[in-house]
Motif scaffolding. Structure first.
Motif, PDB file in Angstrom:
ATOM      1  N   LYS B 186      47.335  21.461  37.722  1.00 34.43           N
ATOM      2  CA  LYS B 186      48.295  22.197  36.885  1.00 34.43           C
ATOM      3  C   LYS B 186      48.413  23.653  37.339  1.00 34.43           C
ATOM      4  CE  LYS B 186      48.735  19.488  32.770  1.00 34.43           C
ATOM      5  NZ  LYS B 186      48.282  18.276  33.466  1.00 34.43           N
ATOM      6  N   VAL B 187      47.362  24.162  37.948  1.00 35.07           N
ATOM      7  CA  VAL B 187      47.396  25.555  38.404  1.00 35.07           C
ATOM      8  C   VAL B 187      47.029  25.614  39.876  1.00 35.07           C
ATOM      9  CG1 VAL B 187      46.460  27.873  38.058  1.00 35.07           C
ATOM     10  CG2 VAL B 187      46.765  26.353  36.094  1.00 35.07           C
ATOM     11  N   PHE B 188      47.919  26.200  40.663  1.00 35.92           N
ATOM     12  CA  PHE B 188      47.691  26.325  42.103  1.00 35.92           C
ATOM     13  C   PHE B 188      47.655  27.807  42.451  1.00 35.92           C
ATOM     14  CE2 PHE B 188      49.441  26.479  46.524  1.00 35.92           C
ATOM     15  CZ  PHE B 188      48.340  25.902  47.142  1.00 35.92           C
ATOM     16  N   ILE B 189      46.604  28.194  43.174  1.00 36.36           N
ATOM     17  CA  ILE B 189      46.399  29.601  43.500  1.00 36.36           C
ATOM     18  C   ILE B 189      46.360  29.777  45.022  1.00 36.36           C
ATOM     19  CG2 ILE B 189      44.826  31.566  43.258  1.00 36.36           C
ATOM     20  CD1 ILE B 189      43.719  29.956  40.721  1.00 36.36           C
ATOM     21  N   VAL B 190      47.181  30.665  45.544  1.00 40.93           N
ATOM     22  CA  VAL B 190      47.164  30.995  46.971  1.00 40.93           C
ATOM     23  C   VAL B 190      46.701  32.429  47.119  1.00 40.93           C
ATOM     24  CG1 VAL B 190      48.458  30.951  49.142  1.00 40.93           C
ATOM     25  CG2 VAL B 190      49.347  29.758  47.149  1.00 40.93           C
ATOM     26  N   GLU B 191      45.716  32.638  47.954  1.00 42.74           N
ATOM     27  CA  GLU B 191      45.259  34.007  48.221  1.00 42.74           C
ATOM     28  C   GLU B 191      45.841  34.473  49.551  1.00 42.74           C
ATOM     29  OE1 GLU B 191      41.086  34.657  47.860  1.00 42.74           O
ATOM     30  OE2 GLU B 191      41.111  36.437  49.122  1.00 42.74           O
ATOM     31  N   VAL B 192      46.497  35.634  49.521  1.00 43.68           N
ATOM     32  CA  VAL B 192      47.121  36.151  50.739  1.00 43.68           C
ATOM     33  C   VAL B 192      46.492  37.479  51.155  1.00 43.68           C
ATOM     34  CG1 VAL B 192      49.312  34.972  50.283  1.00 43.68           C
ATOM     35  CG2 VAL B 192      48.972  37.324  49.472  1.00 43.68           C
ATOM     36  N   MET B 193      46.772  37.888  52.394  1.00 43.91           N
ATOM     37  CA  MET B 193      46.214  39.119  52.921  1.00 43.91           C
ATOM     38  C   MET B 193      46.824  40.344  52.223  1.00 43.91           C
ATOM     39  SD  MET B 193      45.870  38.305  56.992  1.00 43.91           S
ATOM     40  CE  MET B 193      44.338  37.574  57.615  1.00 43.91           C
ATOM     41  N   GLY B 194      46.181  41.484  52.384  1.00 42.21           N
ATOM     42  CA  GLY B 194      46.634  42.716  51.767  1.00 42.21           C
ATOM     43  C   GLY B 194      45.486  43.369  51.028  1.00 42.21           C
ATOM     44  N   VAL B 246      50.151  30.643  41.278  1.00 39.78           N
ATOM     45  CA  VAL B 246      49.679  32.026  41.284  1.00 39.78           C
ATOM     46  C   VAL B 246      49.510  32.468  42.743  1.00 39.78           C
ATOM     47  CG1 VAL B 246      47.785  33.565  40.626  1.00 39.78           C
ATOM     48  CG2 VAL B 246      48.384  31.618  39.153  1.00 39.78           C
ATOM     49  N   VAL B 247      50.026  33.638  43.084  1.00 38.88           N
ATOM     50  CA  VAL B 247      49.785  34.212  44.405  1.00 38.88           C
ATOM     51  C   VAL B 247      48.962  35.480  44.214  1.00 38.88           C
ATOM     52  CG1 VAL B 247      50.808  35.174  46.494  1.00 38.88           C
ATOM     53  CG2 VAL B 247      51.903  33.246  45.343  1.00 38.88           C
ATOM     54  N   ALA B 248      47.778  35.504  44.815  1.00 41.66           N
ATOM     55  CA  ALA B 248      46.867  36.628  44.603  1.00 41.66           C
ATOM     56  C   ALA B 248      46.613  37.373  45.899  1.00 41.66           C
ATOM     57  CB  ALA B 248      45.544  36.116  44.039  1.00 41.66           C
ATOM     58  N   SER B 249      46.732  38.674  45.838  1.00 39.74           N
ATOM     59  CA  SER B 249      46.353  39.490  46.988  1.00 39.74           C
ATOM     60  C   SER B 249      44.830  39.522  47.090  1.00 39.74           C
ATOM     61  CB  SER B 249      46.876  40.902  46.794  1.00 39.74           C
ATOM     62  OG  SER B 249      46.242  41.775  47.691  1.00 39.74           O
ATOM     63  N   GLU B 250      44.314  39.504  48.327  1.00 39.59           N
ATOM     64  CA  GLU B 250      42.858  39.527  48.520  1.00 39.59           C
ATOM     65  C   GLU B 250      42.225  40.787  47.929  1.00 39.59           C
ATOM     66  OE1 GLU B 250      41.740  39.893  52.707  1.00 39.59           O
ATOM     67  OE2 GLU B 250      43.407  41.260  53.098  1.00 39.59           O
ATOM     68  N   GLY B 251      43.058  41.831  47.730  1.00 36.99           N
ATOM     69  CA  GLY B 251      42.500  43.121  47.325  1.00 36.99           C
ATOM     70  C   GLY B 251      42.480  43.382  45.826  1.00 36.99           C
ATOM     71  N   ILE B 252      42.730  42.360  45.017  1.00 35.54           N
ATOM     72  CA  ILE B 252      42.775  42.636  43.560  1.00 35.54           C
ATOM     73  C   ILE B 252      41.386  43.005  43.026  1.00 35.54           C
ATOM     74  CG2 ILE B 252      44.855  41.358  42.975  1.00 35.54           C
ATOM     75  CD1 ILE B 252      43.045  38.994  42.169  1.00 35.54           C
ATOM     76  N   ARG B 253      41.427  43.944  42.086  1.00 33.93           N
ATOM     77  CA  ARG B 253      40.182  44.463  41.517  1.00 33.93           C
ATOM     78  C   ARG B 253      40.234  44.501  39.993  1.00 33.93           C
ATOM     79  NH1 ARG B 253      38.483  49.618  45.225  1.00 33.93           N
ATOM     80  NH2 ARG B 253      40.696  49.991  45.598  1.00 33.93           N
ATOM     81  N   SER B 254      39.075  44.368  39.392  1.00 34.85           N
ATOM     82  CA  SER B 254      38.999  44.452  37.940  1.00 34.85           C
ATOM     83  C   SER B 254      38.930  45.923  37.518  1.00 34.85           C
ATOM     84  CB  SER B 254      37.779  43.684  37.434  1.00 34.85           C
ATOM     85  OG  SER B 254      36.637  44.089  38.155  1.00 34.85           O
ATOM     86  N   ALA B 255      38.939  46.146  36.201  1.00 38.25           N
ATOM     87  CA  ALA B 255      39.021  47.507  35.669  1.00 38.25           C
ATOM     88  C   ALA B 255      37.862  48.392  36.132  1.00 38.25           C
ATOM     89  CB  ALA B 255      39.066  47.462  34.134  1.00 38.25           C
ATOM     90  N   ASP B 256      36.710  47.796  36.430  1.00 38.55           N
ATOM     91  CA  ASP B 256      35.564  48.593  36.886  1.00 38.55           C
ATOM     92  C   ASP B 256      35.623  48.887  38.386  1.00 38.55           C
ATOM     93  OD1 ASP B 256      35.038  46.137  37.944  1.00 38.55           O
ATOM     94  OD2 ASP B 256      33.146  45.816  36.896  1.00 38.55           O
ATOM     95  N   GLY B 257      36.748  48.513  39.037  1.00 39.20           N
ATOM     96  CA  GLY B 257      36.925  48.828  40.449  1.00 39.20           C
ATOM     97  C   GLY B 257      36.341  47.813  41.406  1.00 39.20           C
ATOM     98  N   GLN B 258      35.720  46.758  40.874  1.00 38.04           N
ATOM     99  CA  GLN B 258      35.126  45.731  41.737  1.00 38.04           C
ATOM    100  C   GLN B 258      36.188  44.769  42.257  1.00 38.04           C
ATOM    101  OE1 GLN B 258      31.623  45.392  42.550  1.00 38.04           O
ATOM    102  NE2 GLN B 258      31.946  47.495  41.885  1.00 38.04           N
ATOM    103  N   PHE B 259      36.111  44.456  43.567  1.00 37.75           N
ATOM    104  CA  PHE B 259      36.973  43.412  44.111  1.00 37.75           C
ATOM    105  C   PHE B 259      36.580  42.076  43.478  1.00 37.75           C
ATOM    106  CE2 PHE B 259      37.242  46.433  47.719  1.00 37.75           C
ATOM    107  CZ  PHE B 259      38.611  46.521  47.806  1.00 37.75           C
ATOM    108  N   LEU B 260      37.585  41.245  43.156  1.00 41.69           N
ATOM    109  CA  LEU B 260      37.244  39.913  42.651  1.00 41.69           C
ATOM    110  C   LEU B 260      36.485  39.124  43.717  1.00 41.69           C
ATOM    111  CD1 LEU B 260      39.199  40.624  40.333  1.00 41.69           C
ATOM    112  CD2 LEU B 260      39.782  38.207  40.263  1.00 41.69           C
ATOM    113  N   ALA B 261      36.799  39.400  44.982  1.00 41.26           N
ATOM    114  CA  ALA B 261      36.089  38.747  46.081  1.00 41.26           C
ATOM    115  C   ALA B 261      35.041  39.722  46.611  1.00 41.26           C
ATOM    116  CB  ALA B 261      37.063  38.402  47.179  1.00 41.26           C
TER     117      ALA B 261
END
Lengths: 422, 422
Positions: B186-194, B246-261
């Motif tokens: 039901k949910v497909f996520i692609v992680e892209v560069m950036g 969902v298309v996610a950039s590799e560089g997304i970060r949470s509010a505390d500044g941590q990369f999700l990856a």
């Protein structure tokens, strides 16, 4: 009235099942165009056999000829698919009675089920209903699976295109890695689909030939993952070539039988995998200290209609056409299978094979296709695989730079029955 | 003698730097073909600036015209690239003296450096050497980066092709998910560069338009990742549409500044990422219970020459040509940049821009390109992005079903100096 005449001869019901492919809609086009030529109206079940059980039927006669023709180059499943396996007649007679009720209400005389092993089993069960439930229904299985693991047929529609995608992507990414290896990534790992059979991983081997050409290592589910041998080969390759491309099947397991990728299970009870690549990458980093990158194309590989193999697209269309021909000729419980009559030049033809030879069986890679060290493909594998990725069949592109994929209207057929409660 | 005459006028040195792209070799073709037309011999540095420091030079005059022409459709970096940044003249004078020594020994009068922000900085430093070290050298930066984050230029060669790959792949995989959603993913996520700029993620937005079209959610590094808002939108989309891409950039970060990856760092000190998709997938599974799949195409996206944008391939060639024209006209410390003169019809031209306006700067996505809820692109973004993925420029394919990518001979130039020890 036209519709009256048509009803008198009955309708054909077509359904898509299991994981979809880049070319399953080419099969749909083959089915609908051939049926139209015979003036047989086609209904499609919405979401596979579930659409039949729920009386969610789509009237394909409402689609233009251009829309049906465009199915030939549109990936995904135009009518929706499902992962759902019918139980045996004894175990769930109510479901079968419901199907016959639906077929009778909508004058369905031919049922074409387009899928893999499990779908062939469903098709086989339905083909046996005619006698058991006194309703004249002919059922034809239509082959489809990127896993290439159906018995009898030489290859499976859907596989050639994912094979081409995998070989081309491995080649392209390896050119990238080769240029960067001096100061950056030395080991690149691609994880491809294939739970129990390594056909897709093997196809990556077409990207290059010889010990220095990528992919340098292929990991098959048919071979136990040997960590020490793997690491030794990665190290030797990096020291000799400067870098190393690894293609890993999602289904690889260690000696204790554990999948390298942890997973859940799908509706058929199959393990659902994903994530062997990061495990291998961590291993390479920890034991050898090499910089790595890894890719996991997942659905991208099986939906990549933009890079379809022409051989595959042609075969996908042909099995759809043949299935209608078989059905209208009164055949039952068969599947059109691809018979290879020559490797070079590549030649093939279609034959009708009994569904009971196909249902629930699984074709593994022959031993002779895997090289002695277990990390590559043999000349015999190349002879088999090479014709399947030949030829290009690109979709038309629009002015905006995107392929012109069709979205059907999918007009629902008015329901005639009450809802089915299982 | 011919070589004598050529030597008298000097040679041009071309080098590729940083992450390679699907079309950086088209720039190389533009450089070499243009220089050949002016009878200027071209050396290429093996693995970027490191090849110059190590005196590892490649004589491109040994390549046939056909081989150079084939560079135009071959991905990766034909001469090798590197991630290596020169320190300032004060900090490491020895490296600069070495470069001048190499240039002098091989009569290099023009240096073309093909890369991104960091490479523009290297090019700028070298362009200043002429005066500082009394050697007549002209240095031209040549733009290249899939990240599309160079200042001044309207867009960067390499970006349009990865943008097209991302938009097409998102469209194709979404057709797959749509057909399976009833009983499967039901949910497909692609992680892209950036890393820091969401240009590639934004390009995925071209796959569809309107609230029900995929991609339904784009996660930009320019926006703090808001878990609650993300999950609410996934849930609303699945409930309304039946599935969600969902298309996610590799560089997304949470509010505390941590990369999700989590990640390591590369030679430039940049964080090296990968793996936000599985983190998002686990979140969707745990909090919403939806079945998911995720993909991480990694290098496949930036090397996919088979799906290059014609606009991008044309611009990549043009900047190579212009760089030679600028160099031979005696210009220094500039870069050919793309100037957009019209959106519709799309029109562009090249201009020389000073390197000091480009070096070490980074262009982020304008705020007006991201929709108010932070999960999509605006009409302004579509106007900007759409022309960049237009047109197809497929490579020629061989009889075996693979693109005919060229492997140059890369004949080494005989060394004239002792090894350089830093």
């Amino acid at each position: 009235m036209k519709s009256k005449t048509r009803s008198a001869t009955g309708r054909l019901l077509y359904a898509q099942s299991g994981g979809v492919t880049a070319v399953i809609n080419a099969t749909a086009a083959g089915v609908i165009q051939t049926a139209r030529a015979h003036r047989v109206p086609v209904y499609a079940a919405h979401n596979g056999i579930l659409g039949a059980l729920r009386e969610e039927l789509i009237d394909t006669t409402k689609e233009t000829a251009a829309a049906i023709a465009a199915l030939r180059h549109t990936p995904g499943g135009a009518f929706g698919s499902c992962r759902y396996k019918l139980k045996s007649l004894d175990a769930n007679r109510a479901e079968y009675e419901r199907l016959i009720e639906i077929f009778r209400a909508h004058e369905i005389r031919w049922f074409l089920y387009n899928g893999g092993n499990d779908s062939a089993d469903t098709a086989l069960k339905i083909s046996q209903l005619g006698q058991a439930m006194d309703y004249d229904i002919r059922c034809i299985g239509v082959p489809k699976t990127v896993d290439n693991d159906l018995m009898v047929t030489d290859c499976c529609p859907g596989f050639g295109s994912v094979a081409k995608y995998t070989a081309v992507s491995t080649l392209e990414a390896s050119l990238d890695v080769a240029s960067m290896a001096d100061t950056s990534t030395k080991v690149f790992i691609v994880e491809v689909m294939g739970r129990h059979a390594g056909w897709i991983a093997a196809a990556a081997g077409l990207a290059g030939e010889g010990p220095d050409a990528a992919p340098h290592i292929i990991l098959f589910p048919e071979r136990v993952f040997d960590e020490a041998a793997f690491l030794a080969k990665v190290k030797a390759t990096v020291e000799r070539v400067g870098w190393c491309t690894v293609v890993a099947s999602e289904g690889i397991r260690s000696a204790d039988g554990q999948f390298l990728a942890a997973g859940s299970t799908d509706a058929f009870g199959h393990a659902q995998l994903g994530g062997a690549a990061p495990v291998l990458a961590a291993l390479v980093k920890e034991k050898l200290g090499y910089k790595y990158h890894w890719a996991l194309p997942d659905y991208l590989q099986r939906s990549a209609r933009h890079l379809a193999s022409k051989t595959d697209a042609d075969q996908a269309y042909a099995v759809g056409k043949a299935a209608v021909d078989y059905a209208l000729a009164g055949m039952n419980a068969v599947m059109p299978v691809i018979v290879r009559t020559s490797d070079a030049p590549y030649r093939w033809k279609l034959e009708a094979a009994p569904l009971d030879k196909i249902a629930n069986h699984e074709k593994k890679m022959p031993d002779k296709f895997i090289s002695r060290d277990g990390f590559g493909i043999t000349a015999a594998a190349r002879r088999y695989l090479s014709p399947l990725i030949r030829g290009e069949a690109p979709p038309p592109y629009g002015r905006e730079g995107l392929p012109k994929y069709v979205q059907l209207k999918n007009v629902a057929v008015t329901k005639k029955l009450l809802a089915f409660v299982r």
